[in-house]
Motif scaffolding. Structure first.
Motif, PDB file in Angstrom:
ATOM      1  N   VAL A 196       0.656  -1.329  -0.108  1.00 37.42           N
ATOM      2  CA  VAL A 196       0.110  -0.001   0.129  1.00 37.42           C
ATOM      3  C   VAL A 196       0.813   1.275   0.085  1.00 37.42           C
ATOM      4  O   VAL A 196       0.518   2.221  -0.493  1.00 37.42           O
ATOM      5  CB  VAL A 196      -1.088   0.081   1.006  1.00 37.42           C
ATOM      6  CG1 VAL A 196      -1.813   1.341   1.164  1.00 37.42           C
ATOM      7  CG2 VAL A 196      -1.897  -1.306   1.077  1.00 37.42           C
ATOM      8  N   GLU A 197       1.981   1.148   0.760  1.00 40.85           N
ATOM      9  CA  GLU A 197       2.936   2.386   0.763  1.00 40.85           C
ATOM     10  C   GLU A 197       3.586   2.245  -0.748  1.00 40.85           C
ATOM     11  O   GLU A 197       3.906   3.293  -1.445  1.00 40.85           O
ATOM     12  CB  GLU A 197       3.941   2.304   1.845  1.00 40.85           C
ATOM     13  CG  GLU A 197       3.080   2.679   3.076  1.00 40.85           C
ATOM     14  CD  GLU A 197       4.034   2.466   4.303  1.00 40.85           C
ATOM     15  OE1 GLU A 197       5.319   2.334   4.144  1.00 40.85           O
ATOM     16  OE2 GLU A 197       3.490   2.346   5.419  1.00 40.85           O
ATOM     17  N   LEU A 198       4.222   1.331  -0.982  1.00 38.93           N
ATOM     18  CA  LEU A 198       5.206   1.093  -2.154  1.00 38.93           C
ATOM     19  C   LEU A 198       4.665   1.403  -3.485  1.00 38.93           C
ATOM     20  O   LEU A 198       5.018   2.108  -4.231  1.00 38.93           O
ATOM     21  CB  LEU A 198       5.766  -0.279  -2.414  1.00 38.93           C
ATOM     22  CG  LEU A 198       6.956  -0.481  -1.248  1.00 38.93           C
ATOM     23  CD1 LEU A 198       7.108  -2.124  -1.337  1.00 38.93           C
ATOM     24  CD2 LEU A 198       8.147   0.002  -1.615  1.00 38.93           C
ATOM     25  N   ILE A 199       3.274   1.379  -3.674  1.00 39.70           N
ATOM     26  CA  ILE A 199       2.467   1.420  -4.756  1.00 39.70           C
ATOM     27  C   ILE A 199       2.506   2.854  -5.075  1.00 39.70           C
ATOM     28  O   ILE A 199       2.357   3.579  -6.245  1.00 39.70           O
ATOM     29  CB  ILE A 199       1.036   0.913  -5.048  1.00 39.70           C
ATOM     30  CG1 ILE A 199       0.637   0.722  -6.297  1.00 39.70           C
ATOM     31  CG2 ILE A 199       0.094   1.757  -4.159  1.00 39.70           C
ATOM     32  CD1 ILE A 199      -0.468  -0.203  -6.714  1.00 39.70           C
ATOM     33  N   ARG A 200       2.670   3.787  -4.213  1.00 34.88           N
ATOM     34  CA  ARG A 200       2.534   5.247  -4.126  1.00 34.88           C
ATOM     35  C   ARG A 200       3.840   5.698  -5.078  1.00 34.88           C
ATOM     36  O   ARG A 200       3.497   6.762  -5.709  1.00 34.88           O
ATOM     37  CB  ARG A 200       2.540   6.086  -2.823  1.00 34.88           C
ATOM     38  CG  ARG A 200       1.440   5.778  -2.067  1.00 34.88           C
ATOM     39  CD  ARG A 200       1.344   6.501  -0.885  1.00 34.88           C
ATOM     40  NE  ARG A 200       0.155   6.136   0.182  1.00 34.88           N
ATOM     41  CZ  ARG A 200       0.438   5.748   1.417  1.00 34.88           C
ATOM     42  NH1 ARG A 200       1.787   5.656   2.060  1.00 34.88           N
ATOM     43  NH2 ARG A 200      -0.610   5.264   2.026  1.00 34.88           N
ATOM     44  N   ASP A 201       4.811   5.076  -5.148  1.00 34.87           N
ATOM     45  CA  ASP A 201       6.069   5.497  -5.849  1.00 34.87           C
ATOM     46  C   ASP A 201       5.800   5.245  -7.739  1.00 34.87           C
ATOM     47  O   ASP A 201       6.629   5.622  -8.077  1.00 34.87           O
ATOM     48  CB  ASP A 201       7.155   4.906  -5.472  1.00 34.87           C
ATOM     49  CG  ASP A 201       7.586   5.287  -3.904  1.00 34.87           C
ATOM     50  OD1 ASP A 201       7.158   6.178  -3.705  1.00 34.87           O
ATOM     51  OD2 ASP A 201       8.384   4.124  -3.269  1.00 34.87           O
ATOM     52  N   LEU A 202       4.800   4.548  -7.723  1.00 31.44           N
ATOM     53  CA  LEU A 202       4.571   4.323  -9.188  1.00 31.44           C
ATOM     54  C   LEU A 202       3.727   5.588  -9.921  1.00 31.44           C
ATOM     55  O   LEU A 202       2.979   6.063  -9.271  1.00 31.44           O
ATOM     56  CB  LEU A 202       3.832   3.260  -9.332  1.00 31.44           C
ATOM     57  CG  LEU A 202       4.388   1.545  -9.173  1.00 31.44           C
ATOM     58  CD1 LEU A 202       3.527   0.573  -9.345  1.00 31.44           C
ATOM     59  CD2 LEU A 202       5.684   1.536 -10.298  1.00 31.44           C
ATOM     60  N   PRO A 203       4.266   5.547 -10.935  1.00 30.60           N
ATOM     61  CA  PRO A 203       3.450   6.995 -11.661  1.00 30.60           C
ATOM     62  C   PRO A 203       1.983   6.250 -12.046  1.00 30.60           C
ATOM     63  O   PRO A 203       1.740   5.258 -12.439  1.00 30.60           O
ATOM     64  CB  PRO A 203       4.289   7.417 -13.148  1.00 30.60           C
ATOM     65  CG  PRO A 203       5.427   6.273 -12.939  1.00 30.60           C
ATOM     66  CD  PRO A 203       5.234   5.297 -11.882  1.00 30.60           C
ATOM     67  N   ASP A 204       1.259   7.487 -12.480  1.00 34.56           N
ATOM     68  CA  ASP A 204      -0.428   7.035 -12.915  1.00 34.56           C
ATOM     69  C   ASP A 204      -0.072   6.342 -14.239  1.00 34.56           C
ATOM     70  O   ASP A 204       1.034   6.701 -14.999  1.00 34.56           O
ATOM     71  CB  ASP A 204      -0.990   8.211 -13.320  1.00 34.56           C
ATOM     72  CG  ASP A 204      -1.348   8.895 -12.043  1.00 34.56           C
ATOM     73  OD1 ASP A 204      -0.900   8.588 -10.848  1.00 34.56           O
ATOM     74  OD2 ASP A 204      -1.873  10.241 -12.113  1.00 34.56           O
ATOM     75  N   GLU A 205      -1.027   5.356 -14.493  1.00 35.07           N
ATOM     76  CA  GLU A 205      -0.958   4.884 -15.862  1.00 35.07           C
ATOM     77  C   GLU A 205       0.357   4.265 -16.197  1.00 35.07           C
ATOM     78  O   GLU A 205       0.584   4.431 -17.662  1.00 35.07           O
ATOM     79  CB  GLU A 205      -1.891   5.807 -16.813  1.00 35.07           C
ATOM     80  CG  GLU A 205      -3.099   6.153 -16.339  1.00 35.07           C
ATOM     81  CD  GLU A 205      -3.836   7.090 -17.338  1.00 35.07           C
ATOM     82  OE1 GLU A 205      -3.460   7.468 -18.260  1.00 35.07           O
ATOM     83  OE2 GLU A 205      -5.210   6.884 -16.877  1.00 35.07           O
ATOM     84  N   SER A 206       1.114   3.530 -15.566  1.00 32.45           N
ATOM     85  CA  SER A 206       2.372   3.006 -16.025  1.00 32.45           C
ATOM     86  C   SER A 206       2.452   1.630 -16.096  1.00 32.45           C
ATOM     87  O   SER A 206       3.308   1.075 -16.666  1.00 32.45           O
ATOM     88  CB  SER A 206       3.315   3.673 -14.910  1.00 32.45           C
ATOM     89  OG  SER A 206       3.092   3.313 -13.648  1.00 32.45           O
ATOM     90  N   ILE A 207       1.394   0.818 -15.808  1.00 34.85           N
ATOM     91  CA  ILE A 207       1.308  -0.786 -15.541  1.00 34.85           C
ATOM     92  C   ILE A 207       0.246  -1.275 -16.588  1.00 34.85           C
ATOM     93  O   ILE A 207      -0.842  -0.776 -16.853  1.00 34.85           O
ATOM     94  CB  ILE A 207       0.933  -1.127 -14.191  1.00 34.85           C
ATOM     95  CG1 ILE A 207       1.901  -0.586 -13.084  1.00 34.85           C
ATOM     96  CG2 ILE A 207       0.831  -2.554 -14.123  1.00 34.85           C
ATOM     97  CD1 ILE A 207       3.297  -0.993 -13.091  1.00 34.85           C
ATOM     98  N   ASP A 208       0.943  -2.483 -17.279  1.00 34.05           N
ATOM     99  CA  ASP A 208       0.031  -3.164 -18.202  1.00 34.05           C
ATOM    100  C   ASP A 208      -0.969  -3.991 -17.633  1.00 34.05           C
ATOM    101  O   ASP A 208      -2.280  -4.099 -18.073  1.00 34.05           O
ATOM    102  CB  ASP A 208       0.798  -3.743 -19.327  1.00 34.05           C
ATOM    103  CG  ASP A 208       1.583  -2.902 -20.307  1.00 34.05           C
ATOM    104  OD1 ASP A 208       1.090  -2.159 -21.102  1.00 34.05           O
ATOM    105  OD2 ASP A 208       2.923  -2.515 -19.955  1.00 34.05           O
ATOM    106  N   LEU A 209      -0.395  -4.625 -16.706  1.00 33.07           N
ATOM    107  CA  LEU A 209      -1.252  -5.668 -15.822  1.00 33.07           C
ATOM    108  C   LEU A 209      -0.914  -5.807 -14.627  1.00 33.07           C
ATOM    109  O   LEU A 209       0.336  -5.737 -14.283  1.00 33.07           O
ATOM    110  CB  LEU A 209      -1.126  -6.960 -16.427  1.00 33.07           C
ATOM    111  CG  LEU A 209      -1.752  -8.286 -15.853  1.00 33.07           C
ATOM    112  CD1 LEU A 209      -3.240  -8.207 -15.717  1.00 33.07           C
ATOM    113  CD2 LEU A 209      -1.208  -9.568 -16.504  1.00 33.07           C
ATOM    114  N   VAL A 210      -1.960  -5.588 -13.602  1.00 28.86           N
ATOM    115  CA  VAL A 210      -1.511  -5.909 -12.367  1.00 28.86           C
ATOM    116  C   VAL A 210      -2.241  -7.339 -11.976  1.00 28.86           C
ATOM    117  O   VAL A 210      -3.322  -7.465 -12.349  1.00 28.86           O
ATOM    118  CB  VAL A 210      -2.441  -4.924 -11.215  1.00 28.86           C
ATOM    119  CG1 VAL A 210      -2.102  -5.443 -10.001  1.00 28.86           C
ATOM    120  CG2 VAL A 210      -2.060  -3.589 -11.536  1.00 28.86           C
ATOM    121  N   ILE A 211      -1.640  -8.213 -11.466  1.00 26.98           N
ATOM    122  CA  ILE A 211      -2.016  -9.704 -11.377  1.00 26.98           C
ATOM    123  C   ILE A 211      -1.464 -10.093 -10.070  1.00 26.98           C
ATOM    124  O   ILE A 211      -0.357 -10.034  -9.725  1.00 26.98           O
ATOM    125  CB  ILE A 211      -1.762 -10.688 -12.469  1.00 26.98           C
ATOM    126  CG1 ILE A 211      -2.528 -12.070 -12.107  1.00 26.98           C
ATOM    127  CG2 ILE A 211      -0.018 -10.854 -12.863  1.00 26.98           C
ATOM    128  CD1 ILE A 211      -2.244 -13.125 -13.338  1.00 26.98           C
TER     129      ILE A 211
END
Ligand SMILES: C[S@@+](CC[C@H](N)C(=O)[O-])C[C@H]1O[C@@H](n2cnc3c(N)ncnc32)[C@H](O)[C@@H]1O
Length: 334
Positions: A13-28
């Motif tokens: 929940v904390e680490l995901i904050r470091d990811l930019p918006d709309e940068s991932i193709d698939l969360v699985i």
């Protein structure tokens, strides 16, 4: 900025904050199940089901933010009994997610059928042997390579369809004999039927249907015009069925075990590979916020996708890293 092809040890929940918006193709991902195991803190040990669902909802909200508009989010969840009653945890989660985020679409609830569930027979209920994989998207323009899905199974010969063709054939011969077609039309119908049976037996077509004037309903829809002409002229028409078997919302695999596994709840790499083929292009970026033993990362490495993983438990982080380092493309790792 997080570097691709790394597993980061910490709270997702904390680490995901470091990811930019709309940068991932698939969360699985496969979050810890409700009150099932103690992974040493983290999600899953909440006192109430509502608290557990709240935390998952917070996480999926962040997943929606980081997923590209044409990307997908796949969550695998397990169920739980409380006071002899099934809680329907996965479905409560899916309902809350779609209600809370109205732009989120639930494309499928794909059923994973475990070929080898834990062999513990209960006296008063059946053994649970399935789990859903929820496929969510943000828009209707999601990337979807349907032909890549279950491609391996599709290479099986169309044996069963050939058998169907033979049986159908016998029935149609009788129907032709008892129809009001002229002798000439009956002869043509038998010749064409014999031809199509051979095609089905040789696996050139998946199956066929025959329509005989006066016995079957007239065809309608896209190609009906041509078929109605054949019915009027010859007294029969044959519909050949081409193409692959149906791509159904079921994936059947055994529960994963591999040598030296130190994680109690591993999902099968083969299953993840199916989703990677279906929902990502080669080179796409895949996020697993609950990386566990690294199965998602292994599947990405085997199929040429990039990955990012989060995992709270340092022992699992280390184990996943070791697993990735030692992997080869040998099937025993699958
Ligand atoms: C069901 S397991 C995932 C197993 C994984 N799919 C595999 O094949 O190995 C869930 C994992 O989530 C981890 N976890 C629990 N809470 C977490 C959190 N807040 N952040 C990151 N990981 C967490 C647990 O330690 C556990 O390894």
């Amino acid at each position: 900025m997080l570097v691709h092809n790394q597993i980061y040890c910490g709270d997702c929940v904390e680490l995901i904050r470091d990811l930019p918006d709309e940068s991932i193709d698939l969360v699985i991902t496969s979050p810890p199940y409700y009150q099932q195991r103690d992974y040493g803190g983290g999600i899953g040990n909440e006192t109430t089901l509502d608290q557990y669902l709240d935390r998952l909802i917070t996480l999926i909200e962040a997943c929606i933010r980081v997923t590209k508009p044409d990307g997908s989010i796949v969550f695998n969840l397990g169920d739980k009994y409380a006071a002899s009653s099934l809680l329907l945890v996965p479905y409560r989660f899916a309902i809350r997610a779609t209600e809370q985020f109205p732009t989120l679409r639930l494309v499928n609830a794909i059923t994973w059928v475990k070929r080898n569930p834990t062999p513990r027979q209960f006296k008063r209920r059946l053994v649970s042997s399935t789990e859903p994989f929820f496929h969510f998207v943000k828009t209707d323009d999601y990337y979807y390579a349907i032909d890549q899905f279950l491609a391996i199974q599709d290479q099986r010969p169309l044996k069963s369809e050939s058998k169907v063709g033979q049986n159908l054939g016998k029935r149609y011969f009788e129907l032709i004999a008892n129809s009001d077609l002229t002798d000439e039309q009956k002869q043509l119908a038998r010749t064409e039927l014999q031809k199509v049976i051979l095609e089905a037996q040789a696996g050139q077509i998946a199956g066929f249907r025959m329509k005989i004037r006066g016995l079957h309903a007239e065809p309608f829809g896209g190609q009906a015009g041509g078929r109605q002409i054949q019915l009027a002229k010859n007294g029969f028409t044959i519909i050949r069925i081409y193409g692959n078997p149906l791509k159904r919302d079921v994936i059947e695999t055994p529960v994963e075990t591999f040598k030296g596994s130190q994680h109690p709840a591993v999902y099968p790499v083969k299953l993840v590979i199916e989703f990677l083929h279906l929902l990502t292009r080669p080179g796409g970026l895949v996020l697993d916020p609950f990386m566990g033993s690294g199965s998602t990362a292994v599947a990405c490495k085997l199929t040429g996708r990039d990955y990012l993983g989060f995992e709270l438990n340092p022992d699992y982080c280390q184990f996943a890293e070791q697993r990735l380092k030692s992997m080869t493309t040998q099937p025993n790792l699958l």
